[in-house]
Design a protein around this motif. Sequence first.
Motif, PDB file in Angstrom:
ATOM      1  N   ALA A 170       0.831  -1.203   0.000  1.00 30.15           N
ATOM      2  CA  ALA A 170       0.000   0.000   0.000  1.00 30.15           C
ATOM      3  C   ALA A 170       0.865   1.252   0.000  1.00 30.15           C
ATOM      4  O   ALA A 170       2.001   1.243   0.474  1.00 30.15           O
ATOM      5  N   VAL A 171       0.306   2.351  -0.501  1.00 24.54           N
ATOM      6  CA  VAL A 171       0.976   3.652  -0.404  1.00 24.54           C
ATOM      7  C   VAL A 171       0.209   4.587   0.530  1.00 24.54           C
ATOM      8  O   VAL A 171       0.585   5.734   0.710  1.00 24.54           O
ATOM      9  N   ALA A 172      -0.849   4.060   1.138  1.00 25.88           N
ATOM     10  CA  ALA A 172      -1.593   4.789   2.165  1.00 25.88           C
ATOM     11  C   ALA A 172      -2.127   3.766   3.145  1.00 25.88           C
ATOM     12  O   ALA A 172      -2.431   2.634   2.777  1.00 25.88           O
ATOM     13  N   ALA A 173      -2.237   4.164   4.397  1.00 25.98           N
ATOM     14  CA  ALA A 173      -2.679   3.233   5.428  1.00 25.98           C
ATOM     15  C   ALA A 173      -4.196   3.052   5.391  1.00 25.98           C
ATOM     16  O   ALA A 173      -4.931   3.976   5.055  1.00 25.98           O
ATOM     17  N   PRO A 174      -4.674   1.865   5.766  1.00 25.24           N
ATOM     18  CA  PRO A 174      -6.112   1.676   6.014  1.00 25.24           C
ATOM     19  C   PRO A 174      -6.422   2.250   7.391  1.00 25.24           C
ATOM     20  O   PRO A 174      -6.315   1.585   8.416  1.00 25.24           O
ATOM     21  N   THR A 175      -6.794   3.525   7.429  1.00 25.23           N
ATOM     22  CA  THR A 175      -6.645   4.316   8.644  1.00 25.23           C
ATOM     23  C   THR A 175      -7.611   3.943   9.763  1.00 25.23           C
ATOM     24  O   THR A 175      -7.319   4.208  10.932  1.00 25.23           O
ATOM     25  N   GLY A 203      -4.137   2.632  -2.859  1.00 23.75           N
ATOM     26  CA  GLY A 203      -3.380   3.450  -3.795  1.00 23.75           C
ATOM     27  C   GLY A 203      -3.497   4.929  -3.476  1.00 23.75           C
ATOM     28  O   GLY A 203      -4.355   5.362  -2.695  1.00 23.75           O
ATOM     29  N   ALA A 204      -2.628   5.721  -4.090  1.00 21.22           N
ATOM     30  CA  ALA A 204      -2.650   7.166  -3.869  1.00 21.22           C
ATOM     31  C   ALA A 204      -3.944   7.794  -4.365  1.00 21.22           C
ATOM     32  O   ALA A 204      -4.323   8.892  -3.939  1.00 21.22           O
ATOM     33  N   GLY A 205      -4.639   7.106  -5.243  1.00 19.33           N
ATOM     34  CA  GLY A 205      -5.909   7.619  -5.752  1.00 19.33           C
ATOM     35  C   GLY A 205      -6.954   7.807  -4.684  1.00 19.33           C
ATOM     36  O   GLY A 205      -7.925   8.532  -4.878  1.00 19.33           O
ATOM     37  N   THR A 206      -6.755   7.183  -3.517  1.00 20.91           N
ATOM     38  CA  THR A 206      -7.711   7.343  -2.429  1.00 20.91           C
ATOM     39  C   THR A 206      -7.809   8.791  -1.963  1.00 20.91           C
ATOM     40  O   THR A 206      -8.813   9.194  -1.383  1.00 20.91           O
ATOM     41  N   PHE A 207      -6.761   9.603  -2.218  1.00 23.97           N
ATOM     42  CA  PHE A 207      -6.769  11.000  -1.801  1.00 23.97           C
ATOM     43  C   PHE A 207      -7.274  11.948  -2.896  1.00 23.97           C
ATOM     44  O   PHE A 207      -7.394  13.141  -2.659  1.00 23.97           O
ATOM     45  N   GLN A 208      -7.541  11.406  -4.078  1.00 15.83           N
ATOM     46  CA  GLN A 208      -7.912  12.275  -5.186  1.00 15.83           C
ATOM     47  C   GLN A 208      -9.382  12.663  -5.110  1.00 15.83           C
ATOM     48  O   GLN A 208     -10.254  11.800  -5.002  1.00 15.83           O
ATOM     49  N   PRO A 209      -9.698  13.949  -5.163  1.00 13.73           N
ATOM     50  CA  PRO A 209     -11.107  14.347  -5.166  1.00 13.73           C
ATOM     51  C   PRO A 209     -11.766  14.013  -6.502  1.00 13.73           C
ATOM     52  O   PRO A 209     -11.095  13.918  -7.540  1.00 13.73           O
ATOM     53  N   VAL A 210     -13.055  13.810  -6.452  1.00 17.62           N
ATOM     54  CA  VAL A 210     -13.823  13.668  -7.690  1.00 17.62           C
ATOM     55  C   VAL A 210     -13.932  15.047  -8.314  1.00 17.62           C
ATOM     56  O   VAL A 210     -14.176  16.036  -7.620  1.00 17.62           O
ATOM     57  N   ARG A 211     -13.755  15.140  -9.612  1.00 15.47           N
ATOM     58  CA  ARG A 211     -13.746  16.455 -10.274  1.00 15.47           C
ATOM     59  C   ARG A 211     -14.952  16.690 -11.176  1.00 15.47           C
ATOM     60  O   ARG A 211     -15.225  17.813 -11.552  1.00 15.47           O
TER      61      ARG A 211
END
Length: 342
Positions: A170-175, A203-211
Motif C-alpha cells: 500500500a501507499v496509504a494506510a487503512p486508517t 493506492g494514492a488515488g484514495t486521496f484524489q477528489p472527484v472532479r
Amino acid sequence: MHSLSDYDFELPPELIAQTPLSERSASRLLHLDGDRLIDRQFTDIVDQLAAGDLLVFNDTRVLKARFFGVKETGGKVEVLVERVVDNRTVHAQVRASKSPPAGARICLAEAFDVVVGERVGEFYTLVFPADVFELIEAHGRLPLPPYIEHDADAFDETRYQTVYAKHAGAVAAPTAGLHFDQALLERLQQKGIGFAYVTLHVGAGTFQPVRSENLAEHKMHSEWYTITEATVEAVRATKAAGGKVIAVGTTSLRALESASQSGVLQAGSADTALFITPGYVFKTVERLITNFHLPKSTLLMLVSAFAGYDCIRAAYAHAIAQRYRFFSYGDAMLLSLQRAGQ
C-alpha cells in the motif's frame, strides 16, 4: 441523484489531525445509532459489538514508497510508487519539470538507478536493479497523505501502520485500523468477537477528489485485493449464526463488496474499481468502522451510501461542532447499514 457539490463541506483547517495521539485507542468514536449521534471513546467499541460478530481487517502494509532522485540530465525528480508489479517492476507517479522518456535512467535516493519503461495511463513503469521490496524498505520514505504537513519521522513509521500490517504493497494506510492496539484486540477476542482479514493495497488515488459534477462520469482508481477461503468461511459462519460482519475501514468494505458482486462472497484476487454511491445495494457488510473523509471524495460518497446521505451530513456537522479530529490521524465513526425504506 446527487452531484459532486452535494459532497462538499467546510472544514476548519485546525481539525485536520497532523499527528497521531500518543495512544492508538485514545481517539474518539462518533456512533451513529439510528437518528442518534452518540459521542464515545474508541475503546467503547467493545461494548457496541456482540459476541459472535466478525471484524474484518485490511492487513496491507504501507511501503516507504516516496523517493527523491535525479535524471541523467541533472533534473530533480520525485517518485511515488503506486503499485508493485513484480519483484523488479513498479508503476509510479513521476514528478519532473520534463517527463522522462522510455529508456531514461533515474538515480533514486543517491543509492540506485531505475530505468523508465512504458507509460500505463498516468503512471510510469520503472524497472529496479534488484528486489523492489528490499530497495524500497532500505531507501524510501514513508508517504504521508498530502494534507499532513510534516515529513515522516520515526514515530510516523510506527503509527502510520496498523499493528497487524502484514502484506507490503500500500501507499496509504487503512486508517480505521490505526485505532486498534494489542490490548484492545485482546479485549475484543475475550468478548467472543471474531477476526478475519482481507488484503487491499491502498493506492494514492484514495486521496484524489472527484472532479466531475456528474458522478457517473468519474473514473474510479483501481486497487488490488485478495480474499482467502478462510475469510469467506468466517463470513459465512458469522452470518449463519446471526452475527454481524463489521468492516474495519472503507478498504475492507470495498474488498468484501467487490468480491460479493455475484451476490455471495467469493475468495480470490483481483483489481477493483468499484465506485460505491447512494443506491448501491450492499451484499456482505452490515456495520462499518471508519475515519472522517475528505470533501468531494469517493470515500465520503461510500459512507453516505452505507449509512444514508442525510445521516452522514448530520454526523459531519456534529463532528465539526464537537471538534473531532479529521482524516488519517483523526477520530473514528461507527456506522450501521441503512437499508432501503429505513
